[in-house]
Motif scaffolding. Structure first.
Motif, PDB file in Angstrom:
ATOM      1  N   ALA A  46       0.827  -1.210   0.000  1.00 31.30           N
ATOM      2  CA  ALA A  46       0.000   0.000   0.000  1.00 31.30           C
ATOM      3  C   ALA A  46       0.860   1.258   0.000  1.00 31.30           C
ATOM      4  O   ALA A  46       0.578   2.226  -0.720  1.00 31.30           O
ATOM      5  N   ILE A  47       1.923   1.238   0.798  1.00 32.37           N
ATOM      6  CA  ILE A  47       2.814   2.399   0.880  1.00 32.37           C
ATOM      7  C   ILE A  47       3.577   2.584  -0.433  1.00 32.37           C
ATOM      8  O   ILE A  47       3.726   3.691  -0.951  1.00 32.37           O
ATOM      9  N   LEU A  48       3.999   1.459  -0.997  1.00 34.91           N
ATOM     10  CA  LEU A  48       4.750   1.506  -2.241  1.00 34.91           C
ATOM     11  C   LEU A  48       3.892   2.080  -3.365  1.00 34.91           C
ATOM     12  O   LEU A  48       4.316   2.978  -4.098  1.00 34.91           O
ATOM     13  N   VAL A  49       2.669   1.581  -3.477  1.00 33.15           N
ATOM     14  CA  VAL A  49       1.776   2.017  -4.547  1.00 33.15           C
ATOM     15  C   VAL A  49       1.432   3.496  -4.387  1.00 33.15           C
ATOM     16  O   VAL A  49       1.434   4.258  -5.348  1.00 33.15           O
ATOM     17  N   SER A  50       1.162   3.911  -3.141  1.00 31.65           N
ATOM     18  CA  SER A  50       0.765   5.299  -2.931  1.00 31.65           C
ATOM     19  C   SER A  50       1.949   6.257  -3.015  1.00 31.65           C
ATOM     20  O   SER A  50       1.778   7.461  -2.964  1.00 31.65           O
ATOM     21  N   SER A  51       3.162   5.728  -3.138  1.00 28.54           N
ATOM     22  CA  SER A  51       4.337   6.600  -3.227  1.00 28.54           C
ATOM     23  C   SER A  51       4.867   6.681  -4.648  1.00 28.54           C
ATOM     24  O   SER A  51       5.989   7.089  -4.860  1.00 28.54           O
ATOM     25  N   ALA A  68      -3.986   5.543   1.607  1.00 30.58           N
ATOM     26  CA  ALA A  68      -3.740   4.108   1.406  1.00 30.58           C
ATOM     27  C   ALA A  68      -3.753   3.362   2.735  1.00 30.58           C
ATOM     28  O   ALA A  68      -4.334   2.281   2.852  1.00 30.58           O
ATOM     29  N   LEU A  69      -3.131   3.972   3.752  1.00 30.88           N
ATOM     30  CA  LEU A  69      -3.069   3.332   5.070  1.00 30.88           C
ATOM     31  C   LEU A  69      -4.457   3.233   5.693  1.00 30.88           C
ATOM     32  O   LEU A  69      -4.810   2.218   6.304  1.00 30.88           O
ATOM     33  N   LYS A  70      -5.245   4.285   5.513  1.00 24.29           N
ATOM     34  CA  LYS A  70      -6.606   4.285   6.076  1.00 24.29           C
ATOM     35  C   LYS A  70      -7.442   3.176   5.425  1.00 24.29           C
ATOM     36  O   LYS A  70      -8.158   2.447   6.094  1.00 24.29           O
ATOM     37  N   VAL A  71      -7.316   3.059   4.101  1.00 21.02           N
ATOM     38  CA  VAL A  71      -8.082   2.043   3.379  1.00 21.02           C
ATOM     39  C   VAL A  71      -7.694   0.642   3.843  1.00 21.02           C
ATOM     40  O   VAL A  71      -8.540  -0.203   4.105  1.00 21.02           O
ATOM     41  N   ILE A  72      -6.385   0.401   3.986  1.00 18.07           N
ATOM     42  CA  ILE A  72      -5.939  -0.961   4.265  1.00 18.07           C
ATOM     43  C   ILE A  72      -6.102  -1.351   5.737  1.00 18.07           C
ATOM     44  O   ILE A  72      -6.352  -2.512   6.051  1.00 18.07           O
ATOM     45  N   THR A  73      -5.984  -0.389   6.665  1.00 18.66           N
ATOM     46  CA  THR A  73      -6.105  -0.741   8.082  1.00 18.66           C
ATOM     47  C   THR A  73      -7.492  -0.458   8.633  1.00 18.66           C
ATOM     48  O   THR A  73      -7.846  -0.928   9.702  1.00 18.66           O
ATOM     49  N   GLU A  74      -8.270   0.363   7.921  1.00 17.09           N
ATOM     50  CA  GLU A  74      -9.606   0.767   8.358  1.00 17.09           C
ATOM     51  C   GLU A  74      -9.593   1.346   9.768  1.00 17.09           C
ATOM     52  O   GLU A  74     -10.485   1.079  10.563  1.00 17.09           O
ATOM     53  N   SER A  75      -8.555   2.138  10.076  1.00 14.99           N
ATOM     54  CA  SER A  75      -8.528   2.779  11.395  1.00 14.99           C
ATOM     55  C   SER A  75      -8.814   4.269  11.263  1.00 14.99           C
ATOM     56  O   SER A  75      -8.962   4.784  10.155  1.00 14.99           O
ATOM     57  N   ALA A  76      -8.856   4.951  12.423  1.00 17.33           N
ATOM     58  CA  ALA A  76      -9.216   6.364  12.444  1.00 17.33           C
ATOM     59  C   ALA A  76      -8.223   7.198  11.644  1.00 17.33           C
ATOM     60  O   ALA A  76      -7.023   6.929  11.646  1.00 17.33           O
ATOM     61  N   MET A  77      -8.740   8.235  10.968  1.00 17.01           N
ATOM     62  CA  MET A  77      -7.916   9.109  10.147  1.00 17.01           C
ATOM     63  C   MET A  77      -6.769   9.714  10.932  1.00 17.01           C
ATOM     64  O   MET A  77      -5.630   9.746  10.462  1.00 17.01           O
ATOM     65  N   SER A  78      -7.069  10.187  12.160  1.00 12.04           N
ATOM     66  CA  SER A  78      -6.040  10.867  12.947  1.00 12.04           C
ATOM     67  C   SER A  78      -4.855   9.937  13.227  1.00 12.04           C
ATOM     68  O   SER A  78      -3.700  10.372  13.204  1.00 12.04           O
ATOM     69  N   ARG A  79      -5.133   8.652  13.445  1.00 11.20           N
ATOM     70  CA  ARG A  79      -4.045   7.703  13.724  1.00 11.20           C
ATOM     71  C   ARG A  79      -3.203   7.457  12.466  1.00 11.20           C
ATOM     72  O   ARG A  79      -1.977   7.322  12.539  1.00 11.20           O
TER      73      ARG A  79
END
Ligand SMILES: [Zn+2]
Length: 187
Positions: free
Chosen positions: A114-119, A152-163
């Motif tokens: 996810a990080i690779l693709v979004s970078s 990308a991180l929000k989509v893959i982990t489904e956690s709060a935006m602030s985190r």
């Protein structure tokens, strides 16, 4: 031979002679008698467009005459490698701190992807380091990469935006500090 003629690929020791700052004369190729590397005086956008339309001479310019010069090549590569290593190390650490509850079911491979693709936009950053763009442009692209990483991180982990923001921001901050330190060291 340090450089190559972009027209025919023949080796040459220098691409231009500098008489005074801003006053240069381009060298001719001994083999084909054309100007060895006309891109030296071209706008960056012309080189980028020629690379996009796959002109061999634009690739000769980039691979032999820009990236091929040893000192630049080594320094830029080391900075990129160290910067990215620190980025991923901080990223994984920050994820354990801020997103500990949600990464249980996720594999690190998915997060890495996810990080690779979004970078992907970092490709441009690498080119910019080579061509020495103004730092303000690099900064704006870095911000853009940061925001894509967060999404990308929000989509893959489904956690709060602030985190997600906290995780990505700390990784980017660490990378920024490390690359700044590397640049200061070589000044
Ligand atoms: Zn030539």
């Amino acid at each position: 031979m340090k450089y190559r003629c972009v027209e025919c690929g023949y080796g040459t020791n220098s691409l231009f002679v500098q008489y005074s700052p801003g006053n240069i004369r381009l060298m001719k190729c001994e083999n084909c008698k054309a100007v060895a590397d006309e891109y030296i005086e071209c706008e960056i956008m012309i080189i980028v467009i020629d690379l996009i339309v796959n002109k061999p001479k634009a690739y000769r310019h980039l691979l032999y005459n820009v990236l091929g010069s040893q000192t630049l090549n080594f320094k830029v590569l080391m900075d990129v490698v160290i910067g990215n290593l620190m980025f991923f190390a901080t990223f994984l650490l920050a994820m354990r701190i801020f997103l500990s509850t949600s990464i249980g079911s996720l594999r690190y491979k998915d997060i890495f992807l996810a990080i690779l693709v979004s970078s992907y936009f970092k490709m441009c950053l690498f080119a910019m380091m080579v061509w020495e763009f103004p730092s303000s442009v690099v900064f704006i692209i870095d911000l853009y990469v940061l925001s894509s990483n967060i999404v990308a991180l929000k989509v893959i982990t489904e956690s709060a935006m602030s985190r997600c923001v906290l995780t990505c921001f700390s990784a980017h901050l660490m990378k920024f500090l490390v690359t700044q330190a590397l640049e200061l060291r070589t000044l």
